[in-house]
Scaffold this active site. Structure first.
Site, PDB file in Angstrom:
ATOM      1  N   ASP A  41       0.877  -1.177   0.000  1.00 46.43           N
ATOM      2  CA  ASP A  41       0.000   0.000   0.000  1.00 46.43           C
ATOM      3  C   ASP A  41       0.904   1.213   0.000  1.00 46.43           C
ATOM      4  O   ASP A  41       2.135   1.086   0.045  1.00 46.43           O
ATOM      5  CB  ASP A  41      -0.945  -0.019   1.212  1.00 46.43           C
ATOM      6  N   VAL A  75       5.348 -14.035   3.593  1.00 46.85           N
ATOM      7  CA  VAL A  75       4.711 -12.721   3.470  1.00 46.85           C
ATOM      8  C   VAL A  75       5.757 -11.636   3.653  1.00 46.85           C
ATOM      9  O   VAL A  75       6.611 -11.725   4.539  1.00 46.85           O
ATOM     10  CB  VAL A  75       3.599 -12.519   4.518  1.00 46.85           C
ATOM     11  N   ASN A 108      -4.849  -3.448  -7.477  1.00 44.48           N
ATOM     12  CA  ASN A 108      -6.037  -3.171  -6.672  1.00 44.48           C
ATOM     13  C   ASN A 108      -6.067  -1.746  -6.136  1.00 44.48           C
ATOM     14  O   ASN A 108      -7.142  -1.235  -5.823  1.00 44.48           O
ATOM     15  CB  ASN A 108      -6.111  -4.159  -5.508  1.00 44.48           C
ATOM     16  N   TYR A 175     -13.680   8.720 -11.848  1.00 43.41           N
ATOM     17  CA  TYR A 175     -13.649   7.311 -11.442  1.00 43.41           C
ATOM     18  C   TYR A 175     -14.174   6.415 -12.565  1.00 43.41           C
ATOM     19  O   TYR A 175     -13.539   5.421 -12.933  1.00 43.41           O
ATOM     20  CB  TYR A 175     -14.496   7.144 -10.179  1.00 43.41           C
ATOM     21  N   LYS A 179     -12.040   3.621 -14.798  1.00 45.24           N
ATOM     22  CA  LYS A 179     -12.394   2.201 -14.827  1.00 45.24           C
ATOM     23  C   LYS A 179     -12.770   1.754 -16.239  1.00 45.24           C
ATOM     24  O   LYS A 179     -12.442   0.632 -16.646  1.00 45.24           O
ATOM     25  CB  LYS A 179     -13.528   1.921 -13.844  1.00 45.24           C
ATOM     26  N   PRO A 205     -16.406  -5.612  -9.773  1.00 47.06           N
ATOM     27  CA  PRO A 205     -17.432  -5.772  -8.742  1.00 47.06           C
ATOM     28  C   PRO A 205     -18.421  -4.612  -8.740  1.00 47.06           C
ATOM     29  O   PRO A 205     -18.082  -3.488  -9.138  1.00 47.06           O
ATOM     30  CB  PRO A 205     -16.620  -5.800  -7.444  1.00 47.06           C
ATOM     31  N   VAL A 208     -19.322  -2.690  -2.956  1.00 47.07           N
ATOM     32  CA  VAL A 208     -18.905  -3.545  -1.845  1.00 47.07           C
ATOM     33  C   VAL A 208     -18.698  -2.641  -0.633  1.00 47.07           C
ATOM     34  O   VAL A 208     -17.993  -1.625  -0.727  1.00 47.07           O
ATOM     35  CB  VAL A 208     -17.604  -4.298  -2.168  1.00 47.07           C
TER      36      VAL A 208
END
Length: 280
Positions: A41, A75, A108, A175, A179, A205, A208
């Site tokens: 992030d 990780v 993401n 936005y 997309k 999606p 959410v």
């Protein structure tokens, strides 16, 4: 989850450092199926467009990583501002240096919290959203593909798009444009990278209720004049054939499918995960 179909694979997921986010759900699903995880992030607020309340900070990333490690996979964490090509490239190299390969890359990271009426959107607003949501994905595809081509083993690249990649929404001009842009980006990248057995797909999606989603619920319930957030959510559920908004796990399941051997012949697609709300 018994099926460890991603054992020996390494997955990088940008924007995965926030609790209740799509990125967290994705890394948990891939780790549960055996993948080593590079959790990333932005790490800290860097400017007005990346305020602390909207980004995954270092301590939050570290806490999520500790929990993922308990699943028995490797990780690591690395902060990355996806707007900066050198940072994205360093993230990809970090995956290779740490785990020896880069097999899955999930774009993401995104901005979904700059929402304004059309006539109030500034150039800075527009640039902030496009830079993260579209340009950042482009940089991610470049960095991942470079390593995947070099390794000669193929790979999977997935962009987390949105229902907004297919339909327009009020107060979401930048936005929605970003997309929609991912549809063309995935199609073009899929054509070029197919010869290297690298697939490029989008997951789209519908709404959410993540941490960001909760903010959007508050905002859009006021925009549409709903009596309450609860009434807004009831109306949303009523227009979805499967009767509920999406869950982070729904998106994570779609990502896992596209990373699996079952999806080896799927590329250039923008797959709806909308409970039937988005029909095309």
């Amino acid at each position: 989850m018994a099926d460890k179909r991603f054992l020996g694979k390494t997955a990088v997921v940008t924007g995965s450092g926030r609790r209740k986010g799509l990125g967290e759900a994705i890394v948990r699903r891939l780790a549960a199926e055996g993948a080593n995880i590079v959790l990333s992030d932005i790490g800290r607020a860097r400017d007005a467009a990346t305020a602390a309340e909207h980004v995954g900070e270092e301590n939050e990333m570290a806490a999520i990583a500790q929990e993922i490690a308990a699943l028995g996979v490797g990780v690591t964490t690395k902060a990355c501002d996806v707007r900066t090509p050198s940072e994205v490239d360093a993230l990809a190299q970090h995956a290779v240096d740490t785990f020896g390969s880069l097999d899955i890359w999930v774009n993401n990271a995104g901005i979904g919290y700059i929402m304004k009426p059309l006539l109030e959107v500034s150039e800075n607003d527009w640039d902030a959203v496009i830079d993260v949501n579209l340009k950042g994905c482009f940089f991610g595809i470049q960095a991942a593909a470079k390593r995947m081509i070099g390794a000669g083993k193929g790979g999977r690249i997935i962009n987390i798009a949105s229902q907004a990649a297919k339909s327009g929404f009020p107060h979401a001009q930048a936005y929605t444009s970003s997309k929609h842009g991912l549809v063309g980006l995935a199609r073009s990248a899929a054509v070029e990278l197919g010869a290297h057995q690298i697939t490029v797909n989008n997951v789209c999606p519908n709404h959410v209720t993540t941490g960001l989603g909760a903010w959007q619920n508050e905002y859009f319930s006021k925009v549409v004049g709903a009596a309450s957030v609860e009434d807004y959510l009831k109306a949303m559920a009523a227009r979805i054939p499967l009767g509920r908004p999406g869950l982070p796990e729904d998106t994570a399941a779609a990502v896992a499918f596209l990373c699996s051997a079952d999806a080896v012949y799927i590329t250039g697609e923008s797959m709806n995960v909308s409970g039937g709300e988005e029909p095309h």
